[in-house]
Design a protein around this motif. Structure first.
Motif, PDB file in Angstrom:
ATOM      1  N   SER A 170      11.327  17.666  21.997  1.00 42.15           N
ATOM      2  CA  SER A 170      12.527  16.943  21.579  1.00 42.15           C
ATOM      3  C   SER A 170      12.173  15.792  20.641  1.00 42.15           C
ATOM      4  O   SER A 170      11.413  14.899  21.007  1.00 42.15           O
ATOM      5  N   THR A 176      26.789  11.820  17.124  1.00 45.08           N
ATOM      6  CA  THR A 176      27.840  12.330  17.993  1.00 45.08           C
ATOM      7  C   THR A 176      29.000  11.333  17.958  1.00 45.08           C
ATOM      8  O   THR A 176      28.829  10.205  17.481  1.00 45.08           O
ATOM      9  N   ARG A 183      18.541  15.028  20.582  1.00 45.40           N
ATOM     10  CA  ARG A 183      18.817  16.426  20.912  1.00 45.40           C
ATOM     11  C   ARG A 183      17.648  16.963  21.729  1.00 45.40           C
ATOM     12  O   ARG A 183      16.526  17.063  21.249  1.00 45.40           O
ATOM     13  N   GLU A 185      15.486  19.678  23.411  1.00 49.15           N
ATOM     14  CA  GLU A 185      15.167  21.095  23.233  1.00 49.15           C
ATOM     15  C   GLU A 185      14.086  21.500  24.222  1.00 49.15           C
ATOM     16  O   GLU A 185      13.408  20.669  24.799  1.00 49.15           O
ATOM     17  N   ASP A 194      22.621  16.897  24.052  1.00 51.75           N
ATOM     18  CA  ASP A 194      22.491  15.657  23.297  1.00 51.75           C
ATOM     19  C   ASP A 194      22.645  14.467  24.250  1.00 51.75           C
ATOM     20  O   ASP A 194      23.670  14.338  24.931  1.00 51.75           O
TER      21      ASP A 194
END
Length: 293
Positions: A170, A176, A183, A185, A194
């Motif tokens: 990440s 946002t 984010r 991952e 998120d």
């Protein structure tokens, strides 16, 4: 029934349903997941059940009845709830990949499946955790490349409560409606999420990630040195953390920051659903595997 391919009613040669399923999740799934092999097998099991029970030719034709049939099949096989939950996670990955996530209930309780708590809350030995973080920071300042990676990952875990693999993968920041977010991952099942940056420790952590990525020459903005694969990075991180005293028995393993994060959020008044969503759980699971009752 065993076959390599079959011809549909329209004369089109179709691949076996299990092959179609694996191709779909290959396009829509984080390849770094440590549970990948299990998910692959569970996906094949589901596709084979649907193929044999309904003679389906195209995986995109999945409907709720196919999922319900698979659930009943698992119950008839007397699988334990944990195994069924794992298999349902694979089914959700598949249906999300084909754009039909709404055909599976979000909560396994809708199918009469409830996973028991697989872990007990851990109260971190925070002084030990902080001591390991300081050693990593010192070694990172001395330009030890593995320590640099582990230092950045440790700061992400501490600030956001990430899983070990997530902390390696990440690095991307996104805008946002609520502000700038990290984010995440590399989560189980490939579900990115998120997490809004809301305090100084979180801001500092993402800054360290950016600095380490640049210093290591990463072309992906991640903190894994370009000479290492994800598997090598994961193993190096785990080995180094344990060598420095970060074990489960010492209440200082790499997973303990998730417990601390949940406990802090609970004390701050966040709801159970908010806590579990932050930690990246796709099911409506109880947070009491992280929070003492």
């Amino acid at each position: 029934m065993s076959w390599a391919s079959r011809t549909s009613g329209k004369g089109k040669t179709m691949k076996p349903l299990s092959v179609q399923a694996l191709e779909w999740i290959g396009k829509d799934w984080s390849v770094g997941s440590k549970t990948r092999e299990g998910h692959l097998q569970h996906t094949k099991d589901f596709a084979n059940h649907v193929s044999q029970r309904f003679a389906m030719e195209d995986i995109q034709n999945l409907k709720p009845k196919h999922v319900e049939s698979y659930v009943q099949h698992m119950k008839d096989e007397k699988l334990d709830n944990g195994t069924m939950c794992n298999r349902m996670a694979a089914v959700r990955t598949l249906v999300n990949a084909i754009g039909k996530g709404n055909i599976v209930a979000r909560d396994n309780k809708a199918y009469g499946i409830a996973r028991g708590s697989r872990q007990k809350p851990i109260i971190a030995d925070q002084s030990r955790v902080d001591g390991i973080r300081q050693v990593l920071a010192d070694r990172a300042n001395a330009r030890d490349r593995v320590a640099m990676m582990c230092h950045a990952a440790a700061e992400l875990r501490e600030a956001f409560g990430l899983r070990p693999q997530e902390s390696l993968l990440s690095s991307k920041l996104v805008e946002t409606p609520k502000g700038i977010a990290l984010r995440v991952e590399g989560a189980k099942g490939g579900r990115p999420r998120d997490l809004r940056i809301g305090n100084e420790s979180q801001l500092r952590a993402v800054q360290i990630v950016a600095q380490v990525s640049q210093a290591l020459g990463s072309g992906t903005a991640r903190i894994i040195p370009p000479e290492m694969s994800l598997g090598q990075a994961y193993n190096a991180q785990r080995t180094l953390w344990r060598e420095l005293g970060g074990t489960k028995n010492s209440a200082a393993n790499m997973h303990v920051s998730r417990h601390t994060t949940a406990q802090v959020m609970n004390a701050q008044g966040y709801s159970k659903g908010e806590i579990m969503a932050w930690l990246g759980h796709g099911e409506d699971r109880s947070p009491f595997c992280y929070i003492p009752r």
